[in-house]
Design a protein around this motif. Structure first.
Motif, PDB file in Angstrom:
ATOM      1  N   LEU A 146      70.739  91.509 -55.201  1.00 48.96           N
ATOM      2  CA  LEU A 146      71.416  92.653 -55.805  1.00 48.96           C
ATOM      3  C   LEU A 146      70.773  92.959 -57.158  1.00 48.96           C
ATOM      4  N   PRO A 147      70.240  94.168 -57.362  1.00 46.86           N
ATOM      5  CA  PRO A 147      69.591  94.485 -58.640  1.00 46.86           C
ATOM      6  C   PRO A 147      70.552  94.392 -59.821  1.00 46.86           C
ATOM      7  N   VAL A 148      70.080  93.780 -60.909  1.00 46.86           N
ATOM      8  CA  VAL A 148      70.892  93.606 -62.118  1.00 46.86           C
ATOM      9  C   VAL A 148      70.101  94.092 -63.328  1.00 46.86           C
ATOM     10  N   LEU A 149      70.710  95.015 -64.074  1.00 46.57           N
ATOM     11  CA  LEU A 149      70.161  95.476 -65.351  1.00 46.57           C
ATOM     12  C   LEU A 149      71.059  94.920 -66.443  1.00 46.57           C
ATOM     13  N   MET A 150      70.508  94.073 -67.297  1.00 43.95           N
ATOM     14  CA  MET A 150      71.325  93.404 -68.307  1.00 43.95           C
ATOM     15  C   MET A 150      71.290  94.150 -69.632  1.00 43.95           C
ATOM     16  N   LEU A 151      72.469  94.315 -70.233  1.00 46.44           N
ATOM     17  CA  LEU A 151      72.595  94.917 -71.555  1.00 46.44           C
ATOM     18  C   LEU A 151      72.847  93.816 -72.570  1.00 46.44           C
ATOM     19  N   THR A 152      72.175  93.890 -73.698  1.00 46.34           N
ATOM     20  CA  THR A 152      72.383  92.874 -74.722  1.00 46.34           C
ATOM     21  C   THR A 152      72.328  93.483 -76.107  1.00 46.34           C
ATOM     22  N   ALA A 153      73.222  93.014 -76.971  1.00 45.64           N
ATOM     23  CA  ALA A 153      73.206  93.447 -78.369  1.00 45.64           C
ATOM     24  C   ALA A 153      72.253  92.586 -79.171  1.00 45.64           C
ATOM     25  N   LYS A 154      71.745  91.530 -78.534  1.00 46.44           N
ATOM     26  CA  LYS A 154      70.831  90.620 -79.206  1.00 46.44           C
ATOM     27  C   LYS A 154      69.398  91.046 -78.933  1.00 46.44           C
ATOM     28  N   ALA A 155      68.630  91.196 -79.989  1.00 49.56           N
ATOM     29  CA  ALA A 155      67.252  91.656 -79.835  1.00 49.56           C
ATOM     30  C   ALA A 155      66.256  90.506 -79.747  1.00 49.56           C
ATOM     31  N   GLY A 156      66.748  89.270 -79.890  1.00 49.94           N
ATOM     32  CA  GLY A 156      65.849  88.125 -79.883  1.00 49.94           C
ATOM     33  C   GLY A 156      65.193  87.902 -78.536  1.00 49.94           C
ATOM     34  N   GLU A 157      63.944  87.454 -78.565  1.00 54.40           N
ATOM     35  CA  GLU A 157      63.199  87.221 -77.334  1.00 54.40           C
ATOM     36  C   GLU A 157      63.870  86.173 -76.463  1.00 54.40           C
ATOM     37  N   ALA A 158      64.442  85.143 -77.087  1.00 52.27           N
ATOM     38  CA  ALA A 158      65.057  84.058 -76.319  1.00 52.27           C
ATOM     39  C   ALA A 158      66.174  84.573 -75.429  1.00 52.27           C
ATOM     40  N   ASP A 159      66.988  85.495 -75.938  1.00 48.68           N
ATOM     41  CA  ASP A 159      68.095  86.029 -75.148  1.00 48.68           C
ATOM     42  C   ASP A 159      67.587  86.846 -73.967  1.00 48.68           C
ATOM     43  N   ARG A 160      66.533  87.614 -74.190  1.00 45.63           N
ATOM     44  CA  ARG A 160      65.966  88.401 -73.100  1.00 45.63           C
ATOM     45  C   ARG A 160      65.382  87.488 -72.030  1.00 45.63           C
ATOM     46  N   GLY A 192      67.766  85.689 -63.448  1.00 42.72           N
ATOM     47  CA  GLY A 192      67.565  86.547 -62.289  1.00 42.72           C
ATOM     48  C   GLY A 192      67.754  88.023 -62.524  1.00 42.72           C
ATOM     49  N   ALA A 193      67.994  88.444 -63.780  1.00 47.29           N
ATOM     50  CA  ALA A 193      68.121  89.876 -64.056  1.00 47.29           C
ATOM     51  C   ALA A 193      66.793  90.570 -63.763  1.00 47.29           C
ATOM     52  N   ASP A 194      66.870  91.790 -63.239  1.00 48.90           N
ATOM     53  CA  ASP A 194      65.656  92.534 -62.914  1.00 48.90           C
ATOM     54  C   ASP A 194      65.053  93.201 -64.143  1.00 48.90           C
ATOM     55  N   ASP A 195      65.903  93.555 -65.097  1.00 49.70           N
ATOM     56  CA  ASP A 195      65.431  94.218 -66.305  1.00 49.70           C
ATOM     57  C   ASP A 195      66.513  94.057 -67.364  1.00 49.70           C
ATOM     58  N   TYR A 196      66.195  94.424 -68.599  1.00 49.91           N
ATOM     59  CA  TYR A 196      67.170  94.340 -69.678  1.00 49.91           C
ATOM     60  C   TYR A 196      67.017  95.549 -70.586  1.00 49.91           C
ATOM     61  N   LEU A 197      68.078  95.848 -71.311  1.00 52.28           N
ATOM     62  CA  LEU A 197      68.073  96.952 -72.259  1.00 52.28           C
ATOM     63  C   LEU A 197      68.870  96.504 -73.473  1.00 52.28           C
ATOM     64  N   THR A 198      68.293  96.689 -74.660  1.00 52.66           N
ATOM     65  CA  THR A 198      68.938  96.238 -75.887  1.00 52.66           C
ATOM     66  C   THR A 198      69.772  97.352 -76.508  1.00 52.66           C
ATOM     67  N   LYS A 199      70.997  97.016 -76.911  1.00 51.16           N
ATOM     68  CA  LYS A 199      71.860  97.974 -77.612  1.00 51.16           C
ATOM     69  C   LYS A 199      71.394  98.118 -79.059  1.00 51.16           C
ATOM     70  N   PRO A 200      71.526  99.304 -79.647  1.00 53.12           N
ATOM     71  CA  PRO A 200      71.941 100.560 -79.007  1.00 53.12           C
ATOM     72  C   PRO A 200      70.809 101.119 -78.152  1.00 53.12           C
ATOM     73  N   PHE A 201      71.158 101.757 -77.060  1.00 55.66           N
ATOM     74  CA  PHE A 201      70.147 102.265 -76.146  1.00 55.66           C
ATOM     75  C   PHE A 201      70.335 103.761 -75.929  1.00 55.66           C
ATOM     76  N   SER A 202      69.287 104.383 -75.468  1.00 55.10           N
ATOM     77  CA  SER A 202      69.337 105.802 -75.140  1.00 55.10           C
ATOM     78  C   SER A 202      69.909 105.967 -73.734  1.00 55.10           C
ATOM     79  N   PRO A 203      70.941 106.790 -73.555  1.00 50.54           N
ATOM     80  CA  PRO A 203      71.477 107.028 -72.210  1.00 50.54           C
ATOM     81  C   PRO A 203      70.405 107.519 -71.239  1.00 50.54           C
ATOM     82  N   ARG A 204      69.462 108.278 -71.761  1.00 53.90           N
ATOM     83  CA  ARG A 204      68.382 108.782 -70.913  1.00 53.90           C
ATOM     84  C   ARG A 204      67.508 107.632 -70.410  1.00 53.90           C
ATOM     85  N   GLU A 205      67.217 106.674 -71.300  1.00 50.37           N
ATOM     86  CA  GLU A 205      66.407 105.529 -70.881  1.00 50.37           C
ATOM     87  C   GLU A 205      67.173 104.664 -69.891  1.00 50.37           C
TER      88      GLU A 205
END
Length: 237
Positions: free
Chosen positions: A78-92, A99-112
């Motif tokens: 099941l595809p998983v896109l993870m959202l994180t408020a932490k910008a550190g590399e370790a968290d990503r 097993g997350a497929d991708d990640y996006l750091t908050k704050p993020f663009s709704p378009r992205e």
């Protein structure tokens, strides 16, 4: 792609509302959960096509939810896109290793966010061409490209979709050095930006799944400064 079910798992109402609005504008069917336990229940009942999962959740964390999804056969891919408020590399990295497929750091663009959702769904809905090969079998490694099954020495190995696609591309290009950019374009697609570090994390997970000793891999090899290659000659050892 319109009509696909997207589950948003986010404890902040304003962010849930923002994501919900933008996805419905793209004609997705949107489900919501404010915590991990409710998310797992919705996944069982509604069978979404993709989960947008916040890292920091009350009671059951996003990492734990992702781990549970990957351990269950029915949601392992099941595809998983993870959202994180932490910008550190370790968290990503931890998120990707779970097993997350991708990640996006908050704050993020709704378009992205919308672009990444579409890109992930395209990759999961349209399997990569197998170039006429449905079954790969050499030495202890057996891969069925039609059923997405992998076996090592007769034992089934559970891979996420991205791990399987990486393995597919590598074995279809034996002994050829493939750069991180080539792997990103082939497995993740070129529509959105994905950190090259993502490839390293998934390669590490793939090695843990198929190699005898993932710290001393024999099949999936690193070519320093360039990328990776699959040594099919090692399968005959």
């Amino acid at each position: 792609m319109p009509g696909r079910k997207i589950l948003i798992v986010e404890d902040e109402p304003d962010i849930r509302k923002l994501v919900h609005y933008n996805l419905t504008q793209e004609r997705f069917k949107v489900l919501e959960a404010e915590d991990g336990e409710k998310a797992l229940k919705i996944v069982r009942q509604e069978k979404p096509d993709l989960v947008i999962l916040d890292l920091m959740l009350p009671s059951l964390s996003g990492l734990e939810v992702c781990r549970i999804l990957r351990e269950r056969p029915e949601t392992a891919r099941l595809p998983v896109l993870m959202l994180t408020a932490k910008a550190g590399e370790a968290d990503r990295v931890v998120g990707l290793e779970m097993g997350a497929d991708d990640y996006l750091t908050k704050p993020f663009s709704p378009r992205e966010l919308t672009a990444r959702v579409k890109a992930i769904l395209r990759r999961s809905e349209l399997p990569s061409p197998t170039e006429g090969i449905e079954l790969y079998e050499k030495g202890p490694l057996k891969i069925n490209f039609s059923t997405y099954e992998t076996f090592v020495s007769g034992k089934a190995v559970r891979l996420t979709l991205k791990e399987f696609e990486l393995l597919r591309f590598l074995v279809q290009n034996p002994n050829r050095v493939l750069s991180r950019d080539q792997l990103l374009d082939r497995v993740w697609g070129s529509e959105v930006f994905v950190d090259p570090r993502t490839v390293d994390v998934h390669i590490r997970r793939l090695r843990k799944a198929i190699e005898k000793n993932d710290r001393k891999p024999e099949w999936v090899l690193t070519v320093r400064g360039v990328g990776y290659k699959f040594d099919d000659r090692a399968l005959d050892k």
